[in-house]
Each structure stands twice: as C-alpha cells, then as structure tokens.
Design a protein around this motif. Structure first.
Motif, mmCIF file in Angstrom:
data_model
loop_
_atom_site.group_PDB
_atom_site.id
_atom_site.type_symbol
_atom_site.label_atom_id
_atom_site.label_comp_id
_atom_site.label_asym_id
_atom_site.label_seq_id
_atom_site.Cartn_x
_atom_site.Cartn_y
_atom_site.Cartn_z
ATOM 1 N N ALA A 812 -8.458 0.556 -5.360
ATOM 2 C CA ALA A 812 -7.028 0.791 -5.640
ATOM 3 C C ALA A 812 -6.368 -0.362 -6.379
ATOM 4 C CB ALA A 812 -6.260 1.102 -4.358
ATOM 5 N N ASN A 849 -2.468 0.025 -5.333
ATOM 6 C CA ASN A 849 -1.923 1.275 -4.827
ATOM 7 C C ASN A 849 -1.876 1.277 -3.303
ATOM 8 O OD1 ASN A 849 -1.390 2.601 -7.238
ATOM 9 N ND2 ASN A 849 -3.469 3.412 -7.405
ATOM 10 N N PRO A 861 -8.462 8.831 -7.321
ATOM 11 C CA PRO A 861 -7.515 7.928 -7.991
ATOM 12 C C PRO A 861 -7.056 8.504 -9.338
ATOM 13 C CG PRO A 861 -9.404 6.715 -7.161
ATOM 14 C CD PRO A 861 -9.747 8.168 -7.061
ATOM 15 N N SER A 874 0.759 5.402 -10.561
ATOM 16 C CA SER A 874 -0.619 5.415 -10.091
ATOM 17 C C SER A 874 -0.700 5.816 -8.627
ATOM 18 C CB SER A 874 -1.242 4.021 -10.297
ATOM 19 O OG SER A 874 -2.597 4.000 -9.933
ATOM 20 N N SER A 876 -3.918 6.312 -5.322
ATOM 21 C CA SER A 876 -5.330 6.282 -4.897
ATOM 22 C C SER A 876 -5.469 6.960 -3.544
ATOM 23 C CB SER A 876 -5.840 4.839 -4.820
ATOM 24 O OG SER A 876 -5.880 4.236 -6.085
#
Length: 1146
Positions: A812, A849, A861, A874, A876
């Motif tokens: 992440a 993340n 992800p 973003s 994950s």
C-alpha cells in the motif's frame, strides 16, 4: 454624465491601455464605474490581493447594496480569514474577524459565532463544513467561480461587463482627422507641416520662399504603436478589437521599411518605390491585390507630400490609382517553368464550383508505416506526394501507381559540424519527428523540418532522383515550420523554432541571411508572402501571438493575438488575395478565420470545428473557393464566403482524430492521413480521370520504349486552376502544350523498373522476420534506483507530463521517481539515458493507503492520477485516500469498506467526479466536493476491474472479473450495451481474472485485455474489430497497454516476455525475451505484473516486476522503433474473426 462624455471615458480607457498605463486604466474603471474588468478582478483574487479586490469592487457596489453584494464581500473576507488561520497567524485572523467580518453579525449572528469558534481549532478543517478545504490556490479558484456567478447575477453590474466594440486607437484616429481637417483649412498649407502640439489649433505659417523642411515623424503622433495598439484578443486590457483603423504609423509598416541597404536585400525595390506602391496596410498591414485599379484611402491633402498621412481607415476619401497590368519585375526573373500566368479580368471572377467538385472518391491507399505529421504535393507533377512522419521518415510517393519512389530515415549527415547542444541531444536520443515537409515553388527542392535543431533540403530532378542538398543546424530545439520564399530574387528558406526566432537561409548555399527576434514564446509557424513587390513574413508563436516582418532589421511590424490565443497556422488562398488562419487552443478549442487585411481584424469566423480537438487542427485551401480542416475524424469543408460548415468527407472512415490534409495544386486530389499510419488519396471526377489516364499509359507497352522525355513536364489541367493571376509563386504554366502532358509524373525512364519493384513488394512476406530481442545489447533499459523496501508492484503509471513514474506496491506504499531537466536530459522527460531520483518531500512522509482491517491478499489495489498531476486517488482494500503529489499529505479519506474499491477513474471534464468500481460489482459515481454518491451503476456479476471515460462518445466503459464489458451513458448513467468476452476454447482463466480496458487515442475504440486474449472493440456498440489470442504454448497475459499514439500495444506475460503488437491489426512485430532486461537468476520467478506507456514517447514503456523493481525500456537509437510491421498475410498467435468474439447481453 452625458452619453458623449461616457463614450469619451471609453476612448480614454482605450488610449491609456494602449499606452500601457495599466494602473491608471483600472483606477478610471473604478472611479467612473462604467466597466468592471472581470479579468483584472480574477487576477487580484487569484493573487490574494485582498485590499485591491475590495477597493476595486467598491467602485461598483458596497456591502449593504443588495444580497448579491453582501454575499460577495462575505466570501472574500471569509477566504482572507481562512488563509490567516491556515498560516496559524492568530493575530491577523482576529483582526480580520473584528474589522471585516463583524459587520455580518447583524445579519446572521449564529454564522458569525461559528466563524469565531474556528479560532479555537488547531486546524479549521476539523469543522465538518470545511473538511474539504484544499490548498490556498484551489480554494481561491473555487471561490472565484462563485464570485463570478454573483457578479453576473447582480443588477448593479448590468451593462458593465461588456465593452463597446471600438476600432483600435480610436482616439488617435479622431485626433488625426481633426489635424488633417485643420491643415486643409490653412490659408498657406505647407507640404510638410511641423505639428508639435494639440493644445492649440494647427495653422501653417507664411511661406518665406525657403525650401520645405525634410519629412519628419511628428513626435506626438509618431508615438503611436507600430502595432502594439492592436489589443490582443482576449487580453484583459479591456477592449476587444473590432476592425482596426489604420493609423499613420500602422499604415506605414510596409510603406516605410528601413532605408538602410542590407546586403541580403540589396536587389529589392527602392524604399521610395515601396512607398508609392504599398497600400496603407494596417495590423495585417498588407497592400491591396494587384488588380488593374487599386483603391487606396488617402486624405484630402497635397498629393505631393507622401509623409502627410494622418488618414486612417475611417476616412471617406479615396484616391484611385491605376497601375499597368502585367507581371512584377521580381517575377520576371523567376525560372520559366514556374512563371505565374495572368489572365486579364479573371482576378475577381469566381468559378462556379460546387461541393460536388471536391475530392470525395478514395482512389488510393498508401501504407506509410508510421504516423503522418506533414504532407505536400509536388507543384508541377501533380501526383507526387511528399510525406513526413513522427519517427523522422520522409517518403516520396507516386500516388497513381502507389509506388514509394524514395524513403529517407532521420539521420544527421555531418554530426561533427553540428552544435554541441545538438550533439548532446542526439547522444541521449537519436530520434526526431518530422514537423513539416514542403516543396520549393518549382519543385526542384524540398525542405524538411525536424523536432531536433535540423533542417534538411533535398534536390529533386524527377523519378527517384532524390538527393541530399543542404543540412542546416537551424534552431536550438524544435524546428516548428519552414517555407520557401524569394526575398531578393533568390530562393530562400524561412524557418522558425523553439528558440523563439525566425531565420532566413540562402537555399543554394545554406548561409544565414536574417534572424528575426521578438516572440516571447517558441515560434509555431511561418507564412512568407509578397504583394506589389513587398516581401514579408507572418509568424505565429505557441502563446497565440502573430507578428509580421519585412526583410530588414527593424523588427516586428505586427503584434497581436490569434483567436483563442491558439497555436495557429496561416495561409493565403491560391490567388494570394485572401488570408486565413486555423489554430487550436490549449483547451482543445479550434478556430478557423479569415482576416481583413486592410483593417487587421478578423473578417469571418467559420463555425463547425470541435471544442475538444485532439492536437492542433490542420487546414488547407483550394480553388480559391474552399477551406478544409481535418477534425473529429473527418474532413470539414467551408465555402470561403459562408461561415457555416458546407459539408464533411469521411473518406470511408479510418481517419485519425485530427488528420493531416493536403490538396494538390489543381484541387482535384486530396491526401488525408489515417489512424493506421497510412494516407488515403481522394479525387473528384477530374482527378479520377487523370489517375486512370496515367495508369493506362503506364500499362501501354509502346510507351515503355519511348526513350527519354523532358523531366518535370506538366500534367494536363483537369478542372479549373486554383492559381489565378496573383502573387503566389510556384504555379506551373497552364498554357503548356498538350503534347507535354503525357509523361508519367516526369520520368518515363523509371517505368521499366516498375515490374521488379512490384515483385519485391510481393516478396516482402518471404523476407520479413519477427524482431526478437534476447540480449541487453539489443535495447536500452534502465532499472529505477530504489533505496526503500522492495515489494512487488501492483499498479504503475507515468505522470501526464511524462517526467515521472508513480507506482503502488503490494504493501500500500506509493513511490515516485522524477527525472530532472539538466544537460544530460534537456527535456526533463523520462528516459533510459539518465536515472531519475526516488523523490520524497522534506517531511519524509510516505503516501500510504489505509489498510486497517484489510486482508492484503484479497485486496485489489487501484489508483488514478488527476490531469494536472497534482493529486492521486488511491485505495488498497481500505478507505479511498486523496494525496497531494507535492507534499504527499493525505487530503482526505472516504468510502470505508465494505465494499472495497477495486478501480478508480477521474471524470475527464471534472476532477471532482470520480467513477469507483467496487468489490461487490457495482460502480459508484462519486462527487468528492460534496462527499456524495450521485449514481450507482449495476450490471456486472463480479468485481469491477477496469473503467475508462470517452470524451468523444460521452460514455463510461467498464470491465469486470466476469469477463464482461459494459457501456454507460455519462448523460444519464444508463447502460447502453454490454457483452461478454469469448474466452478461447481450452483456456481456463482464473476465477477472478482481471479484464482491463483502455481507450484508443481516437476515443472511439477501446483496448480490452484479459489473461487469455487482447481485443479491440468499437466502443459505442461493442462490435469487436479484432482479437488476438496467444498460442497455446504461451503463458498468461499479465497486462497490456497502448503506446501514447495508439499505434502499438505492449503486452507482458507471466514468463517474463514482452510482445509488441500493431495497434490496429494486432500483428506481432517484436518480442522481447526476459534475458534482455531481467537479471539472470534462474531460481527466481521474475515477471512483469503491470506495464505503462510513456505519454509522449511512443517507443518507451515501463514494467513493474514481481520483485518490486521497475524497468524502463526503449529501442536502440540506431533502430528507433520496435521491429518492423509485418505484411498483412503474416501473423503470430491467432486472430479470431470478430463476428464471434462476444455474446451480446444488451
């Protein structure tokens, strides 16, 4: 204030603006209250000049005037208060609260209390209503949008946001007319009056028999701008130009060139001759056409005084001046085979052409093999086409036989004599794109402008006699354009480039004749021309500025803006009497206009060009009647005398988004570039007959032994000529006897070689071989440096600028590599020649993340980058995070699982709207600003694994682990169509195998990638165009992507190999084996998981590897590309018939 007094204020505002007294202009705007300058107000708000913002606004309204005004002042003061809090400047915030915001407490006491409580918070974003507050710049921009709406709705601003349309320098014009009238009323008018003041009426003294004084420039009126008085279109200062009056100094830009004899122009006309013949041209400063009777506007002043010319375009007086009909002295010295032929009376006769006379029939297809950048038909041999491409190739085609007579790749002929800057650039990357190809007026030379410093000139004597003539290291950086001209009865080459200069070169020797400086941005195009023996050059720069130059050292004679401040090209009609320009702004909006040469203003703006053009739209003119532009996958046609779109030509489809177009001299053939790296030749009825006639002669055995004929003969005239009597040079003599028109494009001697060449073409399939790369020495590769923990790469992307690579790993954590601009990397773009820096902010924080309560093995992800590279969104498996790419700070988090996000895509027109694919197979259309899911799309059966928006089709295409593709309308978010992929028999995909999608550059075709296949679909109906399945012995596909120009597809496999396919036909052209870029370690199972293509370098891509490494790959400089495209009958893998490639679920 009376109406005339009000108008006088506007005239004074215009005068002050032209004199660059900007502060005084804005003070008068405020004090008079007649015009609210929105652009100036925007600048002040954007720069945070709060005192000036309120001061300027107070000239038009006060807080208590109405609810709109109150809201405006409140928003401004609130923003000022929040910025003080954001800087932790408590005393300043308290001062603003007491001095500026307390006034609003009488209207809303609760609101004032809530604002006061913000002082107690460590970060005001802890207040729920302010939690979405971004940085200062974005907050000001958001507030500015609201302020503009309030201003437009406020009745106090009614009629104050628009200005009357005034001709430029209108006050000067009125003064000129007054002085002219005063002089006419003099009892003893002098031929050269010495006017030094406006404070008293002018009166000439008594003649004393002394000799009249020499002509002088009046100090007062002489200060008028040479063209700076022409206010740029869109400038905030505040007048939009109407038709421009021709003030004395403007009118003289062509009539008064420098009297210094310059060596390079010593053979030109004498300045006095120019003064007599040149019209009082204005901003576009051109003399009238060379017809029998020219109308020149003059004052009623003594005719023997050429310097007393206070007159402007507003005068009602005109002097008829006849001049002998015939050919100019300059043209008499041109080679006989390019002499323009003039026919009495035909200057203003418009041939009765209709849209049916336009080339519409596709008569030939030429396969160039790389993207077309520029084309030009030979001026004499009407079926010879010169083509330049994005990889530096130039080719000469005979369009009748579809034979390529010559091919030259980009190569510097004499590297040792080039500048060190060019040598350094070529050492890093020995490739260049062609920006422009053009023939000389008689077709004996052709010029090529490259994207790196170089201009090449070739000589051509017919057939395949195509020889190197000159190599010029012309400009530092990109050479944007070139053209031929005859400034001193000698053939010259005019170039322009990234170094902001225009240069003129002797076409015979390559010696530099002139350098013109004055643009403040890279010069984009040049347009040399002449009228009545006056030679001049128009130039345009990428900031939208247009300038004009005489062949002297005086400097620019014209300085104003193109419509939309766009990258613009200019061109004259075939007879040289009408001037047009076409350009595309940074926002993709395109403009095509005709200029009024006598007044320097836009005469017509043609409607019908796209608002979101891909690249800069190219255009051409034909038959002195039609304009054509390549836009939105078609050729758009206008009648020059009608601003509405006349017709479109689709050329049977397959054109690129903004195709390159070019008519031949007669206008009977039209070349247009295609999305498949080819050229289509279109013809009208006359053109088709000409093609058939030439083809039939090439098949006549009696012609093959006819011996030698004169090179470069005329093709017979089919249809009317586009080159009526006029100044355009390089038009063949249309009176050539019919007996000279039967030769085949100038060189019958080449005909006996046609047969072997055809057989060679047929044998290509036997000699073509797949390009295989097995060793590191066969390509350029770079592993990105990484001092942090190496974890397998799950997602990978280049930034939109092409100067950085962003990755997301299994753990992440994001990593960002940036290339710096330096001597080793002049562009600052990603390259294998120079390693980048693994970048982190000074705080040392990482973009990580949220993975609390997340099983990383099950997480999918995903991330998406904003268009300006400022933010990355973003996830994950946990909450979605919004990161600032400069500071790496988490701006916000939202949408806690379940379900978890599995794919993200920003809306192309609004970064606040995001499409989010979910683990539960739904798609959420989410507005970040208001933190709300606007729509929820249901259609997939398993998790969503791909999302892509199309601006052109206004659709969202989604793909899922169910191997299904869906198309959704972005207008109402209704599903339009869906289809399942046809998984090849015998292939058993994983239960949750990802299906990824990506739009082609044309925004209408979509690439579909599954571990078992690669396919291309037409997006609106999901018709499968082509499908490629690896051979059964191959391992699974891990990822694939288009190159930036969509001409190639890069695909990675579980065995570590990389395949390069053609973008349309899906033919394998190159295979890269893992030993070429991975370390030799047989114990490790290394392979790429993700692949990303550079946004502007079509032959560069990056791989994210299972060991956490990232590798950037490029072909060798000597190759410049990944293998050769295979012939149509060669394929690797299996190409499945598209009719059976999907199951319709709509």
């Amino acid at each position: 204030m009376t109406s005339l007094s009000r108008e006088l204020v506007f005239l004074i505002l215009q005068f002050l603006d032209e004199e660059k007294h900007k502060e005084t202009v804005h003070k008068l705007e405020k004090e008079s209250g007649f015009f609210f300058n929105m652009r100036y107000f925007e600048e002040c708000v954007t720069n945070g000049e709060w005192e000036e913002v309120e001061n300027y606004l107070s000239g038009f309204t006060m807080v208590e005037d109405n609810r709109y005004s109150m809201k405006m002042f409140f928003e401004i003061r609130k923003q000022k208060y929040l910025e003080a809090l954001d800087k932790h400047d408590g005393p300043k915030a308290v001062e603003i609260l007491k001095k500026d915001l307390k006034v609003f407490s009488t209207f809303n006491e609760d609101l004032f209390k809530e604002i006061t409580l913000l002082l107690t918070l460590g970060d005001f974003r802890e207040n729920e209503q302010l939690s979405k507050y971004g940085d200062t710049k974005s907050a000001r921009a958001i507030m500015l949008v609201e302020l503009k709406k309030l201003i437009e709705a406020n009745p106090l601003f009614r009629d104050k946001l628009q200005l009357p349309t005034l001709k430029n320098s209108r006050l000067r014009t009125l003064i000129n007319q007054s002085l002219n009238w005063q002089h006419q009323l003099c009892k003893n008018p002098k031929p050269n009056p010495d006017i030094k003041t406006l404070f008293v009426d002018h009166s000439c003294g008594q003649h004393n028999g002394a000799r009249a004084p020499s002509p002088v420039t009046h100090p007062l009126m002489g200060s008028m701008p040479k063209i700076g008085g022409l206010l740029p279109i869109g400038a905030h200062g505040p007048f939009q130009p109407g038709p421009a009056p021709l003030t004395a100094s403007l009118a003289g830009w062509m009539a008064n060139p420098s009297s210094i004899a310059h060596p390079a122009a010593s053979g030109g006309p004498h300045p006095s001759l120019i003064a007599q013949q040149a019209a009082p041209g204005g901003p576009m400063g051109l003399a009238p056409p060379s017809n029998t009777v020219s109308m020149l506007k003059r004052p009623r002043s003594p005719l023997n005084n050429p310097t007393l010319d206070y007159q402007t375009a507003d005068s009602e007086h005109a002097l008829k001046r006849s001049r002998p009909f015939g050919i100019s002295e300059e043209v008499n010295d041109l080679p006989v085979n390019i002499l323009p032929v003039s026919y009495p009376g035909q200057m203003h006769v418009l041939a009765a052409y209709g849209s049916d006379d336009l080339p519409r029939i596709v008569v030939a297809n030429l396969n160039q093999g790389s993207a077309i950048k520029s084309m030009d038909f030979h001026p004499v041999q009407l079926t010879l086409l010169l083509v330049g491409t994005n990889i530096g190739d130039i080719a000469l085609w005979e369009v009748c036989s579809k034979e390529r007579l010559a091919l030259r790749n980009f190569k510097v002929w004499d590297l040792a004599s080039c500048t060190s800057t060019l040598q350094s650039s070529l050492a890093n990357e020995y490739t260049a794109s062609v920006n422009r190809v053009i023939w000389s007026p008689d077709g004996s030379f052709c010029g090529v402008a490259y994207s790196k410093h170089i201009v090449h000139v070739y000589s051509y004597q017919g057939g395949n006699d195509f020889k190197n003539h000159l190599e010029i290291d012309a400009h530092v950086g990109n050479v944007s354009d070139l053209a031929f001209s005859h400034p001193n009865k000698q053939l010259a080459l005019v170039t322009c480039g990234e170094d902001k200069t225009i240069k003129v070169w002797d076409a015979a020797t390559g010696s530099k004749l002139y350098t013109f400086e004055g643009h403040e941005a890279p010069v984009y195009s040049v347009c040399p021309h002449y009228k009545e023996n006056i030679q001049f050059i128009f130039s345009t720069s990428i900031d939208g500025k247009i300038k004009a130059w005489l062949y002297d050292n005086v400097g620019s004679r014209v300085d104003y803006d193109a419509p939309g401040r766009s990258c613009t090209t200019m061109a004259y009609s075939g007879n040289g009497t009408r001037l047009f320009s076409c350009g595309t702004s940074k926002d993709g909006e395109s403009y095509i206009v005709e200029w009024n040469e006598s007044e320097g203003a836009v005469k017509r703006s043609y409607h019908g060009l796209g608002k979101r053009s891909v690249g800069v739209v190219q255009f051409d003119t034909t038959k002195n009647r039609f304009l054509a532009a390549g836009d939105e996958f078609v050729i758009k046609i206008w009648d020059m005398n009608d601003t509405n779109l006349l017709t479109t030509i689709d050329a049977e489809g397959g054109l690129s988004a903004s195709p390159c177009i070019r008519f031949n001299k007669e206008g009977i053939l039209l070349a247009v570039s295609t999305s498949e790296n080819g050229v289509k030749i279109l013809a009208n009825a006359d053109g088709a007959r000409m093609m058939r006639a030439i083809e039939s002669r090439s098949l006549d055995p009696s012609r093959l032994a006819c011996g030698s004929v004169a090179r470069a003969p005329m093709i017979p005239t089919y249809g009317a000529s586009s080159s009526n009597a006029g100044p355009t040079i390089g038009v063949a003599d249309r009176n050539a006897p019919p007996t000279t028109t039967v030769a085949l494009n100038g060189d019958v001697l080449s005909l006996p070689d046609v047969k072997p060449r055809i057989s060679n073409e047929l044998d290509k399939s036997k000699i073509w071989r797949l390009s295989e790369i097995n060793e590191p020495s066969q390509l350029r590769t770079l592993q990105l440096p990484d001092s942090m923990l190496a974890v397998r790469i799950i997602r990978l992307i280049y930034t939109n600028s092409g100067s950085a690579i962003l990755s997301l790993a299994y753990n992440a954590v994001h990593k960002l590599w940036k290339w710096k601009k330096n001597e080793g990397n002049l562009t600052g773009k990603a390259t294998t020649a120079v390693p980048p820096q693994l970048w982190q902010p000074s705080s040392g924080i990482l973009m990580t993340n949220d993975i609390s309560e997340t099983n990383l093995e099950e997480a999918v992800p995903c991330f998406a980058l904003s268009k300006n590279d400022s933010y990355v969104m973003s996830a994950s498996g946990g909450k979605i995070s919004l990161f600032n790419m400069m500071t790496f700070k988490t701006m916000t988090t939202f949408m806690s699982p379940p379900p978890a996000a599995t794919y993200l895509a920003f809306h192309p027109k609004d970064n606040n709207v995001v499409a989010i694919g979910m683990e539960d197979s739904t798609i959420h259309i989410y507005n970040v600003r208001i933190d709300e899911v606007k729509n929820k799309l249901v259609g997939h059966l398993k998790r969503v694994t791909g999302l892509a928006f199309s601006n052109v089709l206004r659709v969202l295409v989604s793909s899922g682990a169910d191997a299904q593709i869906c198309v959704w309308s972005t207008d109402d978010w209704v599903k339009k169509v869906s289809k399942f992929l046809q998984i090849p028999s015998g292939r058993a995909p994983k239960p949750l195998a990802q299906t990824r999608i990506q739009f082609h550059q044309d925004q209408t075709h979509v690439l579909v990638v599954h571990e078992t296949l690669i396919a291309v679909y037409e997006a609106s109906k999901l018709d499968c165009i082509n499908q490629w399945v690896p051979r059964e012995s191959s391992s699974a596909i891990t990822d694939a992507t288009y190159s930036c120009d969509s001409q190639l597809i890069y695909a990675s496999f579980e065995d570590g190999s990389i395949c390069v396919l053609t973008g349309a036909a899906l033919k394998l052209r190159c295979q890269i084996n893992p030993a070429a870029y991975l370390p030799s370690n047989p114990s490790s199972r290394l392979h790429p998981l993700v692949i990303a293509a550079h946004p502007s370098e079509p032959n560069q891509f990056a791989l994210g590897i299972t060991d956490g490494g990232i590798h950037v790959l490029e072909p060798l400089e000597s190759e410049g590309k990944w293998g050769d495209a295979p012939p149509d009958d060669i394929s690797s893998g299996y190409n499945i018939p598209p009719v059976a490639s999907g199951v319709d679920k709509s």
